[in-house]
Design an enzyme around this catalytic site. Structure first.
Site, PDB file in Angstrom:
ATOM      1  N   GLU A   1     101.180  20.202   1.967  1.00 29.30           N
ATOM      2  CA  GLU A   1     100.688  20.991   3.016  1.00 29.30           C
ATOM      3  C   GLU A   1      99.840  22.005   2.944  1.00 29.30           C
ATOM      4  O   GLU A   1      99.123  22.573   3.669  1.00 29.30           O
ATOM      5  CB  GLU A   1     101.930  21.164   4.032  1.00 29.30           C
ATOM      6  CG  GLU A   1     102.738  22.349   3.350  1.00 29.30           C
ATOM      7  CD  GLU A   1     103.923  22.652   4.275  1.00 29.30           C
ATOM      8  OE1 GLU A   1     104.279  21.841   5.043  1.00 29.30           O
ATOM      9  OE2 GLU A   1     104.348  23.728   4.242  1.00 29.30           O
TER      10      GLU A   1
ATOM     11  N   GLN B   1     107.403  19.947  -1.797  1.00 29.02           N
ATOM     12  CA  GLN B   1     108.463  18.889  -2.444  1.00 29.02           C
ATOM     13  C   GLN B   1     109.960  19.343  -2.293  1.00 29.02           C
ATOM     14  O   GLN B   1     110.792  18.518  -2.071  1.00 29.02           O
ATOM     15  CB  GLN B   1     108.148  19.193  -4.022  1.00 29.02           C
ATOM     16  CG  GLN B   1     109.108  18.114  -4.964  1.00 29.02           C
ATOM     17  CD  GLN B   1     108.668  18.154  -6.168  1.00 29.02           C
ATOM     18  OE1 GLN B   1     107.667  18.219  -6.685  1.00 29.02           O
ATOM     19  NE2 GLN B   1     109.595  17.690  -6.934  1.00 29.02           N
TER      20      GLN B   1
ATOM     21  N   HIS C   1     101.484  17.493  -8.887  1.00 24.81           N
ATOM     22  CA  HIS C   1     100.935  17.845  -7.631  1.00 24.81           C
ATOM     23  C   HIS C   1      99.372  17.855  -8.014  1.00 24.81           C
ATOM     24  O   HIS C   1      98.961  18.336  -8.699  1.00 24.81           O
ATOM     25  CB  HIS C   1     101.449  19.318  -7.223  1.00 24.81           C
ATOM     26  CG  HIS C   1     102.573  19.258  -6.555  1.00 24.81           C
ATOM     27  ND1 HIS C   1     102.938  19.435  -5.333  1.00 24.81           N
ATOM     28  CD2 HIS C   1     104.073  18.851  -7.143  1.00 24.81           C
ATOM     29  CE1 HIS C   1     104.212  19.423  -5.046  1.00 24.81           C
ATOM     30  NE2 HIS C   1     105.003  19.025  -6.184  1.00 24.81           N
TER      31      HIS C   1
ATOM     32  N   CYS D   1      97.103  19.079  -6.450  1.00 28.84           N
ATOM     33  CA  CYS D   1      96.606  20.559  -6.318  1.00 28.84           C
ATOM     34  C   CYS D   1      96.604  21.332  -7.667  1.00 28.84           C
ATOM     35  O   CYS D   1      96.019  22.229  -7.750  1.00 28.84           O
ATOM     36  CB  CYS D   1      97.010  21.167  -4.962  1.00 28.84           C
ATOM     37  SG  CYS D   1      98.992  21.694  -5.268  1.00 28.84           S
TER      38      CYS D   1
END
Ligand SMILES: Nc1nc2c(ncn2[C@@H]2O[C@H](COP(=O)(O)OP(=O)(O)OP(=O)(O)O)[C@@H](O)[C@H]2O)c(=O)[nH]1
Ligand SMILES: [Zn+2]
Length: 245
Positions: free
Chosen positions: A135, A177, A205, A207
């Site tokens: 997010e 998470q 991830h 990112c």
């Protein structure tokens, strides 16, 4: 096949799309449009709203997503009208409808299927692969979930596939998470009333891999445990089953 209704487009968005300034536009925007940009944004190929692949997908406003993706392409200096990008806003809209369908699904519908088989020992579905969306950066994080529970005194169990469906329901949302992990546990506690639950999630991830700190391969592990599975012996049994590859 009948298409799911798509929420009507926000008229403010239509106006905003029309007001794209031509003066000072990037070179690729200089060519003349023979049709209205706003109309274009709401016609195929952007978007051709996807039929709902699953419950919840039809609730995503695909027209609005497509208009936003067109803006995004302009913002990064791309030409949304060039060959190759013309269908992209519509494609992203359809992909988002699928990736965020879980925002509009109810876990009660998934966990409503139960069987009274009088089983009172641990049930564990491990290595459930899933993809979610961070997010913070709206890029994927993905990995495996391990979901185990000990049925309650009534011996009610749910279908095994329902545990995997539950993971997907919460994964198909903008997520972190930790929240994904606790939402799965809490849904099982609420709807199955088990004696204990454990959820362990291992993820990479993107990112952290493709940008920012750039550490591909780094894994994040989270767990949430409730009821009897908090006890040392049962928790150790669950963990050895999860870790035993
Ligand atoms: N706790 C937690 N953090 C996450 C998750 N997904 C991404 N993050 C982190 O969210 C943080 C956002 O930090 P910010 O400093 O606001 O954003 P940023 O400048 O893009 O951070 P960097 O990723 O370090 O470049 C980063 O540290 C990410 O690694 C998650 O699921 N859980
Ligand atoms: Zn992120």
């Amino acid at each position: 096949m009948e298409r799911q209704p798509v929420a009507s487009a926000d008229p403010r968005r239509v106006r905003q799309t029309r007001q794209i300034p031509k003066e000072g536009a990037l070179p690729h925007e200089a060519h003349t449009h023979t049709h209205d940009l706003a109309a274009e944004a709401f016609e195929p190929p952007y978007p051709d709203p996807a039929p709902a692949l699953e419950a919840g997908a039809g609730a995503v406003d695909q027209r609005r997503v497509a208009a936003a993706v067109r803006e995004l392409l302009l913002a990064i200096g791309e030409d949304p009208d060039r060959d190759g990008l013309q269908g992209t806003p519509g494609r992203v809209a359809r992909a988002y409808a699928e990736m965020f369908a879980g925002l509009h699904q109810d876990p009660a519908e998934i966990l409503g299927t139960t069987f009274d088989i009088g089983h009172s020992e641990m049930v564990l579905v491990k290595d459930i692969p899933f993809y979610s969306t961070c997010e913070h950066h709206l890029v994927p994080f993905h990995g495996h979930a391990h979901v185990g529970y000990i049925p309650g005194s009534d011996g009610m169990v749910t279908g095994l596939s329902k545990l995997a469906r539950l993971v997907d329901l919460f994964a198909r949302r903008p997520q972190v998470q930790e929240r994904l992990t606790t939402q799965i546990v809490e849904a099982i506690v609420e709807h199955l009333r088990p004696a204990g639950v454990i959820v362990v999630i291992e993820c990479e991830h993107l990112c952290m891999s493709m940008r920012g700190v750039r550490k591909p391969g780094a894994k994040t592990v989270t767990s949430a445990v409730r009821g009897q599975l908090r006890e040392t012996a049962t928790r150790a049994e669950a963990m050895s089953l999860i870790l035993g590859r």
